[in-house]
Scaffold this motif. Structure first.
Motif: not given
Length: 347
Positions: A74-91
């Motif tokens: 399994a993979v779990c990542l916390g990312a600085s940005g909005v999470i939507a539909n399995g994607s994130c564009k970092t802020t």
């Protein structure tokens, strides 16, 4: 150099390898953990300077170079940005993260992206008490919602909703809400930063590493005190926010001390705003890279003054616990925590 990874061995249903990560604007931490029932072993951990990589894919490829023989569950990542539909564009980075692409790289279908403050909240759940420092001398322990706020490269906020039996974690982008000045000096500060960011001033523009620099430059602009040539030289050569913070805590530069005091008051004010919006009788927790570094200043009066300055609602906040988290890997541990709990339900 990271230690060599152990040879691959047969994995059972109870033994899993999890890739956890804290993807931030300044640094990214990735780690491989082997979990078996309640035992956790870190197989590999690396910290990267995020700006050194054009894409997260490039960074992840570097991390996984010598891990091909491991079967990641399994993979779990916390990312600085909005999470939507399995994607994130970092802020604060030009990165786009995709759970599908990450799963293809890690060779697993079990991939979860969390907002960085969501991951932080998951980490707070399991930290021991010695990882926290109380700021409110009048705090009373009680069950209830928890508010999480973290100043670092940006400003993150999350809410942990208590249903009487367990917490439900709510990601937000509250750090991008409007900055609200409450004093004449803060109104002057707002006018000053409006010149730099016309149209919208978020709390993050002032309560973050960048924000601390903006506050310092404002005080310099209004001639609050003479500049220190040595401080200015260090700011040109190093991370300017870190230089201001260190000089402010040390008391070696008048401008830095005042910048840090104003920063702490604004941090306290926004923490109080978040508290009013979710009534966190379970406490307010400060995470992020800045809090632990400026802890001596947070323990002075400015932060709590800003936190409690809520007029008729002051009494609502007076007994609420306000704690600084001193564990710098809380978001990484939160990503691991989430993966362990979720994978246990799914696998």
């Amino acid at each position: 150099m990271p230690a060599p990874l152990p040879a691959r061995r047969a994995q059972t249903r109870s033994r899993r390898i999890c890739l956890a990560g804290d993807v931030g604007g300044t640094k990214t931490i990735l780690a491989l953990f082997e979990t078996e029932e309640n035992d956790v072993k870190c197989l590999k951990k690396e910290q990267f300077s995020s700006s050194n990589y054009q894409t997260f894919t490039e960074l992840l490829t570097s991390f996984l170079t010598d891990a091909e023989r491991l079967q990641i569950t399994a993979v779990c990542l916390g990312a600085s940005g909005v999470i939507a539909n399995g994607s994130c564009k970092t802020t604060n980075l030009p990165w786009a993260l995709s759970s599908k692409e990450i799963g293809e790289q890690a060779k697993t279908q079990n991939v979860w992206l969390l907002n960085d403050l969501e991951a932080t909240a998951w980490g707070l759940l399991d930290l021991p008490e010695h990882n926290f420092v109380e700021l409110n001398p009048d705090a009373q322990r009680q069950p209830g919602n928890i508010a999480v706020i973290a100043a670092g490269t940006g400003l993150g906020e999350a809410i942990m909703s208590w249903d009487g039996a367990e917490y439900h974690i709510i990601a937000t982008e509250g750090g991008h809400a409007d900055f609200a000045p409450t004093t004449e000096r803060e109104i002057e500060l707002l006018r000053y930063v409006l010149e730099k960011y016309p149209g919208h001033i978020s709390c993050e523009r002032l309560i973050s590493g960048e924000g601390l620099v903006n506050i310092y430059q404002f005080l310099k602009h209004i001639n609050y005190a003479p500049t220190n040539p040595e401080t200015e030289r260090h700011m040109a050569e190093q991370d300017p926010a870190a230089v201001i913070g260190e000089a402010g805590v040390a008391g070696s530069d008048v401008l830095c001390v005042e910048a840090l005091k104003l920063f702490c008051r604004l941090y306290g004010a926004e923490s109080g705003n978040l508290a009013l919006k979710c009534l966190p009788y379970g406490g307010v927790y400060l995470a992020g890279g800045i809090g632990a570094k400026i802890l001596p200043m947070l323990q002075q009066d400015e932060f709590m003054h800003g936190f409690l300055a809520k007029g008729r609602c002051r009494a609502v906040l007076e007994k609420i616990s306000v704690k600084v988290c001193t564990n710098p890997e809380v978001a990484l541990l939160g990503a691991l925590n989430y993966a362990k709990r979720t994978a246990k339900l799914m696998l």
